[in-house]
Every structure is written in structure tokens, then in C-alpha cells.
Write an enzyme that holds these catalytic residues in place. Structure first.
Site, mmCIF file in Angstrom:
data_model
loop_
_atom_site.group_PDB
_atom_site.id
_atom_site.type_symbol
_atom_site.label_atom_id
_atom_site.label_comp_id
_atom_site.label_asym_id
_atom_site.label_seq_id
_atom_site.Cartn_x
_atom_site.Cartn_y
_atom_site.Cartn_z
ATOM 1 N N ASP A 12 0.804 -1.230 0.000
ATOM 2 C CA ASP A 12 0.000 0.000 0.000
ATOM 3 C C ASP A 12 0.834 1.275 0.000
ATOM 4 O O ASP A 12 0.419 2.318 0.531
ATOM 5 C CB ASP A 12 -0.965 0.022 1.204
ATOM 6 C CG ASP A 12 -1.873 -1.183 1.206
ATOM 7 O OD1 ASP A 12 -2.203 -1.669 0.111
ATOM 8 O OD2 ASP A 12 -2.245 -1.643 2.301
ATOM 9 N N LYS A 15 1.748 2.276 -5.028
ATOM 10 C CA LYS A 15 2.306 1.757 -6.302
ATOM 11 C C LYS A 15 1.387 2.039 -7.484
ATOM 12 O O LYS A 15 1.838 2.430 -8.558
ATOM 13 C CB LYS A 15 2.548 0.232 -6.189
ATOM 14 C CG LYS A 15 3.522 -0.153 -5.097
ATOM 15 C CD LYS A 15 3.612 -1.649 -4.914
ATOM 16 C CE LYS A 15 2.373 -2.314 -4.377
ATOM 17 N NZ LYS A 15 2.034 -1.980 -2.988
ATOM 18 N N GLY A 39 -4.568 -4.190 -3.838
ATOM 19 C CA GLY A 39 -5.564 -3.150 -4.126
ATOM 20 C C GLY A 39 -4.788 -1.907 -4.502
ATOM 21 O O GLY A 39 -4.169 -1.288 -3.649
ATOM 22 N N HIS A 40 -4.768 -1.581 -5.776
ATOM 23 C CA HIS A 40 -3.979 -0.446 -6.273
ATOM 24 C C HIS A 40 -4.922 0.674 -6.690
ATOM 25 O O HIS A 40 -5.711 0.520 -7.627
ATOM 26 C CB HIS A 40 -3.083 -0.886 -7.444
ATOM 27 C CG HIS A 40 -2.045 -1.897 -7.034
ATOM 28 N ND1 HIS A 40 -1.129 -2.433 -7.894
ATOM 29 C CD2 HIS A 40 -1.773 -2.444 -5.821
ATOM 30 C CE1 HIS A 40 -0.345 -3.259 -7.235
ATOM 31 N NE2 HIS A 40 -0.725 -3.297 -5.973
ATOM 32 N N GLN A 221 1.924 -6.005 -3.236
ATOM 33 C CA GLN A 221 2.363 -6.137 -1.838
ATOM 34 C C GLN A 221 3.653 -5.313 -1.643
ATOM 35 O O GLN A 221 3.845 -4.329 -2.325
ATOM 36 C CB GLN A 221 2.572 -7.613 -1.448
ATOM 37 C CG GLN A 221 1.285 -8.413 -1.333
ATOM 38 C CD GLN A 221 0.710 -8.850 -2.657
ATOM 39 O OE1 GLN A 221 1.370 -9.529 -3.421
ATOM 40 N NE2 GLN A 221 -0.518 -8.490 -2.935
HETATM 41 P P1 GDP Z 1 -0.825 0.406 -3.517
HETATM 42 O O1 GDP Z 1 -1.418 -0.881 -3.079
HETATM 43 O O2 GDP Z 1 0.641 0.466 -3.266
HETATM 44 O O3 GDP Z 1 -1.161 0.778 -4.925
HETATM 45 O O4 GDP Z 1 -1.464 1.543 -2.583
HETATM 46 P P2 GDP Z 1 -3.035 1.661 -2.156
HETATM 47 O O5 GDP Z 1 -3.805 2.128 -3.314
HETATM 48 O O6 GDP Z 1 -3.474 0.430 -1.469
HETATM 49 O O7 GDP Z 1 -2.932 2.748 -1.028
HETATM 50 C C1 GDP Z 1 -2.398 4.013 -1.243
HETATM 51 C C2 GDP Z 1 -3.451 5.055 -0.876
HETATM 52 O O8 GDP Z 1 -2.845 6.317 -0.763
HETATM 53 C C3 GDP Z 1 -4.529 5.226 -1.925
HETATM 54 O O9 GDP Z 1 -5.729 5.587 -1.290
HETATM 55 C C4 GDP Z 1 -4.008 6.365 -2.778
HETATM 56 O O10 GDP Z 1 -5.058 7.094 -3.427
HETATM 57 C C5 GDP Z 1 -3.344 7.220 -1.750
HETATM 58 N N1 GDP Z 1 -2.166 7.961 -2.197
HETATM 59 C C6 GDP Z 1 -1.207 7.606 -3.089
HETATM 60 N N2 GDP Z 1 -0.232 8.538 -3.140
HETATM 61 C C7 GDP Z 1 -0.579 9.491 -2.261
HETATM 62 C C8 GDP Z 1 0.042 10.728 -1.842
HETATM 63 O O11 GDP Z 1 1.123 11.096 -2.274
HETATM 64 N N3 GDP Z 1 -0.631 11.454 -0.903
HETATM 65 C C9 GDP Z 1 -1.831 11.058 -0.377
HETATM 66 N N4 GDP Z 1 -2.389 11.837 0.535
HETATM 67 N N5 GDP Z 1 -2.431 9.921 -0.760
HETATM 68 C C10 GDP Z 1 -1.806 9.143 -1.676
HETATM 69 P P1 IMO Z 2 -0.926 -4.116 -2.294
HETATM 70 O O1 IMO Z 2 -0.482 -4.651 -3.629
HETATM 71 C C1 IMO Z 2 -0.963 -4.583 2.034
HETATM 72 C C2 IMO Z 2 -1.049 -8.662 3.610
HETATM 73 C C3 IMO Z 2 -2.311 -9.108 4.313
HETATM 74 C C4 IMO Z 2 -1.731 -10.121 5.270
HETATM 75 C C5 IMO Z 2 -0.617 -10.768 4.470
HETATM 76 C C6 IMO Z 2 -1.015 -12.061 3.791
HETATM 77 O O2 IMO Z 2 -2.232 -3.419 -2.329
HETATM 78 O O3 IMO Z 2 0.167 -3.344 -1.646
HETATM 79 P P2 IMO Z 2 -2.584 -12.747 1.771
HETATM 80 O O4 IMO Z 2 -3.933 -12.301 1.366
HETATM 81 O O5 IMO Z 2 -1.530 -12.498 0.751
HETATM 82 O O6 IMO Z 2 -2.590 -14.166 2.246
HETATM 83 O O7 IMO Z 2 -2.209 -11.875 3.065
HETATM 84 O O8 IMO Z 2 -0.235 -9.815 3.492
HETATM 85 N N1 IMO Z 2 -1.262 -8.140 2.229
HETATM 86 C C7 IMO Z 2 -1.192 -6.851 1.903
HETATM 87 N N2 IMO Z 2 -0.997 -5.766 2.670
HETATM 88 N N3 IMO Z 2 -1.072 -4.459 0.686
HETATM 89 C C8 IMO Z 2 -1.231 -5.538 -0.100
HETATM 90 O O9 IMO Z 2 -1.206 -5.457 -1.435
HETATM 91 C C9 IMO Z 2 -1.345 -6.809 0.505
HETATM 92 N N4 IMO Z 2 -1.544 -8.061 0.045
HETATM 93 C C10 IMO Z 2 -1.481 -8.860 1.105
HETATM 94 O O10 IMO Z 2 -2.950 -8.044 4.959
HETATM 95 O O11 IMO Z 2 -1.125 -9.447 6.358
HETATM 96 MG MG MG Z 3 -2.937 -1.571 -1.808
#
Ligand code: GDP
Ligand code: IMO
Ligand code: MG
Length: 421
Positions: A12, A15, A39-40, A221
């Protein structure tokens, strides 16, 4: 050539947003591991979209998106995602390709994930329960079904055979789940999947590379969730690090050029497991609130803490990171004082190495304090305009890691990013 973009923390890191931003410089974006546990989040025309399995280059016309063999694919989630993406006018028949070697997540894999987690009781991993672990187990156990198998006339009997095997395991767990509805959705989604572009992924990508196309491999991840190098057993079931690109796509190591490592300006983790810099207090609460730190896949509140440079330097080492992207710097705008973890204290011994078993050795973070910038940076467009206090924070991180921050993201929006070099 292939560039890689991956997470350096526990996932998270942002990415999805960064891949979407970089995508215009590439011809092909490929996912190489993970599955719907990811979840991107991206913003397209100010509308929020969360992608789970489709690469984050999908909203750029003319860019090819590949789901590689290293991914585990849930057809049901894919169908739902495809419907959302198609509602933006994107023609997935033209720009989405799936490797025939990609393993399928079956409804019973999801049930097994649930059964295994509940059997762990207090020691549960905090899995997203998407069936990731059981599907990778069937891959390494040489039982799994792959996307290419769908085109085989014996697919249904192979499915029934595997389901029976799973049923026995579920019985062993004494776990009951009615999968009738899942199965119905699954078979419906398989018909949809069959109509998409199923390709021989490794030839497909290598042909593009040979033709001079630019490829971006998108990690899911984070490095600290890597099956080998993460905080085992509190990890996911794939190699999330740059090495995973080679076996997750079928590209040779010498084709890899830049490795972009994405880190938040602080740190979060969702699910169980060690997190040395976690702030189980009102500061952590504030980070969660300001950063909207709730899981994009499960909605769970993310655990929040200060940036951990010991873990980050480890992640840079195992990935060969060449450039760092720092996200969510704007979330720190409100803080008067910031902390940076520079060392681990393990039983009185100060060191800078990730211990073998973090949850048993319980490193206590040693922090260095920095003044906050205490100004709204979310509208800033150039590095020069950023506050000096932020520049000091960033240059300390550069020096500690031996790799420089090249981009600073200062908001979730597509254009909220500042180029440092
Ligand atoms: P990912 O899994 O690495 O793609 O990240 P996620 O989407 O799960 O979580 C990142 C969260 O931070 C999302 O809600 C994005 O919209 C938000 N986000 C990404 N970059 C920034 C930033 O520079 N500032 C803020 N405030 N939010 C951001
Ligand atoms: P993105 O790509 C954050 C965590 C889960 C759990 C562990 C194992 O959005 O960054 P799993 O479902 O793979 O068996 O879970 O890894 N986890 C993540 N945490 N971002 C993710 O993906 C994750 N995918 C799995 O919360 O601790
Ligand atoms: Mg994510």
C-alpha cells in the site's frame, strides 16, 4: 529493457498511482506476482478506481497490459474489474493479455484460506482471504490449474478432481462453507476469461522487448511481505521483490534496468505481524486519519508508524533499488515533529540488520527526530518550492539508504507528484 516498480514496505505504498503516472513512458505494463490480495488505487478523471489484478497502465490508450504467469488469478474478481475498467471506455480486448501459465484461484482455495486462518486462532496472518496462499501451495505442490487449461476439453474433470482434494482438506480442518454461489460465479467468469487474450506470456513479453518496446513490471504487496525475505510467517505467498520479475514474467535478469522502490514518507501495515515503528497511540491515529489509511481491498484500518530506515535499507539491498519514489509526503504536513528509525535495539544490542524472527526478537526502534514542515505541500509542483525542512528529511533518507529519492508524491491525484531529478 524492463524497469521494475515495487513496494519497499508492507504494501500500500501507492504503487498503483505511481505506475499510472509512469505508464506514459512505457509500451507494456505487467503484473508479475500476487493476485486479488492487492488493491492499487488510481484516480481517473477524478474518479477513484481500485485495481486488484489488472495492471495499473490500463487507463492509458495504446499501452499493453499483461497479467504474468507469476500472478494467481481470480476470474470472478477479474470480471468485476474488467466491467469497471470497460465503463471508462477502455477496450480490454485490445489492451489486456493474460499468460496461459497463470494459476487460477478456485472457490475452494478461498474456502481453504479461511479454514487455515481460523485454525491459526490468535496467530493468524491477517490474510485478505482471497485464496492466495492455497493457490500458490497448489502451484508449488504441482496440483494447480492454469489459465491455459481452460482451453482443454478435460478442464471440468480436472477441476472436480482438485475440488475433491480440497474438500478432503476442508474436512480435515472441520470447516464448512457452502460454495455453490461462488462456483456459479466462477464458471460464469471462466466463460468471460476465455474470451480475453490468452497468450504465451514469456514469448509475448520477450518479443516486445526484442522489438524495442519499453516494459514496466508492477509489483504487488511489499518487500517486507516477501515469502523469503519478509517477516515470515506474516507474509504473503509470493516473491514480491525484483527477483520475482524474472520468474513471474519469464524475462532474463540482465534485461532489468531501473528498479523503482516506492515507500511512504512514514510506514503502514495491514494484517498481523511485527511492525517495529508502529505507533499505537494518538500520533498513529492521526496518521491513519490524515492518510486515510484503510485497506483498499478489505477496508481494514491500517496500522501506522514512522518510517523505518533499517527495513528500507534492507529492502533496497535485496531489490537492487536504483531510484526511490516517496509517497504521501503531504500526510506529514500537519506534524510538528517527525521521527525516523535509524537502528534496532535488540536486547540492548544496537544494530542495523533485520533479525531472523522479528516477532520473537522484538526490535525496539531507535529514532532520530526531525522538525516537521508544518505547511500545506499538496499543491507544490516543483522540488525547489518544497520546504527546506522536507528537503532535510529527504536528504537524510537518501544518505542513509545510499539511494536517492527521485520523486515525491504529495497527494493522491494523478498530477500530485514532484520530480526531484
Ligand atoms: P498500492 O497498493 O501500493 O497501490 O497503494 P493503495 O492504493 O493500497 O494505497 C495508497 C493510498 O494512498 C490510496 O488511497 C491512494 O489514493 C493514496 N495515495 C497515493 N499517493 C498518495 C500521496 O502522495 N498522498 C496522499 N495523501 N495519498 C496518496
Ligand atoms: P498491495 O499490492 C498490504 C497482507 C495481508 C496479510 C498478508 C497475507 O495493495 O500493496 P494474503 O492475502 O496475501 O494471504 O495476506 O499480506 N497483504 C497486503 N498488505 N497491501 C497488499 O497489497 C497486501 N496483500 C497482502 O494483509 O497481512
Ligand atoms: Mg494496496
Amino acid at each position: 529493457m524492463v524497469d521494475v516498480l515495487l513496494g519497499l514496505q508492507w504494501g500500500d505504498e501507492g504503487k498503483g498511482k505511481i505506475v499510472d503516472f509512469f505508464a506514459k513512458n512505457y509500451d507494456l505494463v505487467a503484473r508479475f506476482q500476487g493476485g486479488p490480495n492487492a488493491g492499487h488505487t488510481l484516480y481517473v478523471n477524478d474518479k477513484k478506481v481500485v485495481l486488484h489484478q489488472i495492471p495499473s497502465g490500463v487507463f492509458h490508450p495504446g499501452i499493453i497490459n499483461l497479467i504474468g504467469n507469476g500472478v494467481v488469478l481470480d476470474p470472478v474478481t477479474l470480471k468485476k474489474e474488467c466491467d469497471i475498467v470497460a465503463s471508462f471506455g477502455i477496450d480490454l480486448k485490445k489492451n489486456l493479455f493474460i499468460s496461459e501459465r497463470t494459476h487460477l484461484i478456485l472457490p475452494t482455495h478461498r474456502a481453504l484460506d479461511k479454514a487455515a486462518e481460523s485454525a491459526k486462532g490468535k496467530e493468524k496472518i491477517g490474510s485478505t482471504l482471497k485464496g492466495i496462499g492455497p493457490t500458490y501451495m497448489d502451484k508449488t505442490g504441482r496440483n494447480g490449474l492454469r489459465v491455459g487449461d481452460l482451453l482443454d476439453k478435460n478442464f471440468t474433470s480436472a477441476y472436480i478432481k482438485l475440488r475433491l482434494k480440497h474438500q478432503k482438506l476442508l474436512d480435515n480442518y472441520n470447516f464448512q462453507e457452502d460454495i455453490t454461489a461462488w462456483e456459479e460465479e466462477f464458471f460464469e467468469a471462466l466463460e468471460f476469461l476465455k474470451e480475453l487474450n490468452i497468450v504465451n506470456g514469456e514469448y509475448f513479453i520477450n518479443k516486445h522487448i526484442k522489438d524495442g518496446k519499453r516494459v514496466l513490471a508492477e509489483g504487488a504487496q511489499g518487500s517486507m511481505l516477501d515469502i523469503d525475505f519478509g517477516t515470515f510467517p506474516f507474509v504473503t505467498s509470493s516473491n514480491t521483490i525484483s527477483a520475482g520479475v524474472c520468474n513471474g514474467l519469464g524475462v532474463a535478469p540482465q534485461l532489468i534496468r531501473d528498479v523503482y522502490g516506492v515507500t511512504k514518507a512514514y510506514c503502514t501495515r495491514v494484517g498481523g505481524g511485527p511492525f517495529p515503528t508502529e505507533l499505537d497511540n494518538e500520533v498513529g491515529e492521526e496518521l491513519r486519519k490524515i492518510g486515510s489509511e484503510f485497506g483498499a481491498t478489505t477496508g481494514r484500518p491500517r496500522r501506522c508508524g514512522w518510517i523505518d530506515l533499517v527495513a528500507l535499507r534492507f529492502a533496497c539491498m535485496i531489490n537492487g533499488v536504483t531510484k526511490i519514489v516517496m509517497t504521501k509526503a503531504d500526510v506529514l504536513d500537519a506534524f510538528k515533529e517527525l521521527q525516523v528509525c535509524t537502528d534496532y535495539n535488540i536486547n540492548g544490542k544496537i544494530g542495523q540488520e533485520i533479525p531472523f524472527q522479528m516477532e520473537k526478537q522484538k526490535p525496539v526502534p531507535v529514532f532520530k527526530s526531525f522538525p516537521g514542515w508544518n505547511t500545506d505541500t499538496s499543491a507544490t509542483k516543483s522540488f525547489a518550492e518544497l520546504p527546506d525542512t522536507m528537503k532535510t528529511y529527504v536528504s537524510f533518507i537518501n544518505e542513509y539508504l545510499g539511494v536517492d529519492v527521485h520523486y515525491i508524491s504529495n497527494g493522491p491525484g494523478r498530477d500530485q507528484i514532484v520530480k526531484v531529478y
